[in-house]
Scaffold this active site. Structure first.
Site, PDB file in Angstrom:
ATOM      1  N   THR A   1      -7.710  -4.924  15.664  1.00 22.33           N
ATOM      2  CA  THR A   1      -8.900  -5.634  16.176  1.00 22.33           C
ATOM      3  C   THR A   1      -8.914  -7.120  15.830  1.00 22.33           C
ATOM      4  O   THR A   1      -9.953  -7.762  15.939  1.00 22.33           O
ATOM      5  CB  THR A   1     -10.194  -4.996  15.636  1.00 22.33           C
ATOM      6  OG1 THR A   1     -10.226  -5.127  14.207  1.00 22.33           O
ATOM      7  CG2 THR A   1     -10.296  -3.527  16.012  1.00 22.33           C
TER       8      THR A   1
ATOM      9  N   ASP B   1      -8.259  -0.488  12.754  1.00 23.01           N
ATOM     10  CA  ASP B   1      -8.037  -1.453  11.671  1.00 23.01           C
ATOM     11  C   ASP B   1      -8.824  -2.731  11.919  1.00 23.01           C
ATOM     12  O   ASP B   1      -8.777  -3.310  13.006  1.00 23.01           O
ATOM     13  CB  ASP B   1      -6.547  -1.794  11.575  1.00 23.01           C
ATOM     14  CG  ASP B   1      -6.280  -2.887  10.554  1.00 23.01           C
ATOM     15  OD1 ASP B   1      -6.283  -2.591   9.352  1.00 23.01           O
ATOM     16  OD2 ASP B   1      -6.076  -4.054  10.975  1.00 23.01           O
TER      17      ASP B   1
ATOM     18  N   TYR C   1     -11.727 -11.099   9.726  1.00 25.76           N
ATOM     19  CA  TYR C   1     -11.667 -11.232  11.177  1.00 25.76           C
ATOM     20  C   TYR C   1     -13.021 -11.692  11.719  1.00 25.76           C
ATOM     21  O   TYR C   1     -14.000 -10.955  11.729  1.00 25.76           O
ATOM     22  CB  TYR C   1     -11.286  -9.909  11.832  1.00 25.76           C
ATOM     23  CG  TYR C   1      -9.911  -9.381  11.476  1.00 25.76           C
ATOM     24  CD1 TYR C   1      -8.993 -10.152  10.768  1.00 25.76           C
ATOM     25  CD2 TYR C   1      -9.521  -8.104  11.853  1.00 25.76           C
ATOM     26  CE1 TYR C   1      -7.739  -9.663  10.451  1.00 25.76           C
ATOM     27  CE2 TYR C   1      -8.268  -7.603  11.540  1.00 25.76           C
ATOM     28  CZ  TYR C   1      -7.380  -8.381  10.837  1.00 25.76           C
ATOM     29  OH  TYR C   1      -6.135  -7.885  10.519  1.00 25.76           O
TER      30      TYR C   1
ATOM     31  N   TYR D   1       1.484  -4.081  11.958  1.00 26.75           N
ATOM     32  CA  TYR D   1       0.591  -4.889  12.780  1.00 26.75           C
ATOM     33  C   TYR D   1       1.396  -5.828  13.665  1.00 26.75           C
ATOM     34  O   TYR D   1       2.552  -6.147  13.383  1.00 26.75           O
ATOM     35  CB  TYR D   1      -0.445  -5.633  11.939  1.00 26.75           C
ATOM     36  CG  TYR D   1       0.010  -6.787  11.080  1.00 26.75           C
ATOM     37  CD1 TYR D   1       0.242  -8.053  11.607  1.00 26.75           C
ATOM     38  CD2 TYR D   1       0.137  -6.643   9.694  1.00 26.75           C
ATOM     39  CE1 TYR D   1       0.605  -9.131  10.818  1.00 26.75           C
ATOM     40  CE2 TYR D   1       0.499  -7.714   8.880  1.00 26.75           C
ATOM     41  CZ  TYR D   1       0.739  -8.955   9.445  1.00 26.75           C
ATOM     42  OH  TYR D   1       1.100 -10.018   8.644  1.00 26.75           O
TER      43      TYR D   1
END
Length: 286
Positions: free
Chosen positions: A27, A56, A61, A199
């Site tokens: 995300t 995740d 973020y 990732y």
């Protein structure tokens, strides 16, 4: 490979014997554009329906906006999600971790985080961070904990600080362009039973997806280059891949990658285009 595959996803075993799907959802940068919010939530919810239950996020973020987006996406389906978030190293102290965790729980609107990761190694002694993680776990605020962006030397430094089997994963950058972890971190993770979470499996900026080698493999399988890139990370049994999808079309594309089985010919062709490491390479990070 155009249609979303609905076959059950392969499961990856964690150190405590529990299992999670090999394919999840990242995300990073999601929740930052209000105009994309509806599409992003629809994408996450479809992913959950299709079995991509590992989601995740991180407090970093969007300064928490990603966690708030995830909260809306998992509302009503919390039990179907293995929820991962991360604490910044600046907050990874004895007093900072409980406060950061409380903020994440509030933004995520849940009572427990399934997997809480140290985002990268900072200046706080690892023993202090492990102590704080264990305290959260004993209170039931987190189910599991782990690390992110840790190389082999980092893993060795804290191996004696945590009880065996306490660290559930090491989340690292891994794709065809960044294969350095194959030299030593992947063998270490296999030996110690610590799955890796990959990732950015399709790279950043589209450069990887323009590779002629990826295009050739994709054409043979009637797939897309992105599906080949994700399937390549899934060839390893101890890797959980977490590509991001900002809309349902992209999500369906990612989900179908789990059913794509690359041949030895495919893998050899990709090795020629993206050579595996022949020596130790510093851990790459985004």
């Amino acid at each position: 490979m155009a249609e979303t595959q609905m076959t059950p996803l392969r499961q990856v075993r964690l150190a405590d014997g529990s299992h999670v799907p090999c394919l999840g959802q990242g995300t990073w940068r999601m929740g930052e554009d209000r105009g994309r919010r509806k599409a992003e939530i629809e994408s996450l919810r479809l992913g959950i329906e299709l079995g991509l239950g590992v989601i995740d996020t991180a407090e970093m973020y969007g300064d928490g906006t990603s966690e708030e987006l995830v909260a809306e996406a998992i509302a009503g389906v919390r039990d179907e999600v293995y929820l991962v978030t991360k604490v910044l190293p600046s907050n990874a102290t004895r007093s900072g971790i409980p406060a950061a965790c409380a903020h994440s729980l509030k933004r995520l609107k849940v009572e427990q985080i399934d997997l809480y990761l140290l985002h990268w190694r900072g200046g706080t002694p690892l023993a202090e961070t492990v102590e704080a993680f264990d305290a959260l776990q004993s209170k039931g605020l987190i189910r599991h904990w782990g690390v992110s962006n840790f190389d082999v030397d980092d893993m060795c430094d804290f191996a004696g600080l945590a009880r065996p089997g306490a660290c559930m994963t090491d989340q690292v950058l891994y794709n065809l362009e960044y294969r350095g972890i194959e030299h030593d971190l992947i063998p270490y993770s296999v030996e110690h039973g610590i799955p890796l979470m990959a990732y950015s499996p399709v790279g950043q900026g589209g450069k990887l997806l323009r590779s002629p080698a990826l295009a050739g493999v994709a054409q043979r399988h009637q797939a897309t280059p992105a599906q080949v890139a994700v399937a390549w990370t899934l060839r390893l049994p101890n890797v959980i891949s977490i590509p991001k999808a900002g809309d349902v079309a992209h999500l369906r594309e990612n989900a179908a990658a789990a059913s794509l089985v690359l041949t030895q010919e495919d893998l050899a062709e990709l090795d020629r285009a993206f050579a595996p490491p022949s020596r130790k390479v510093p851990l790459a990070m985004l």
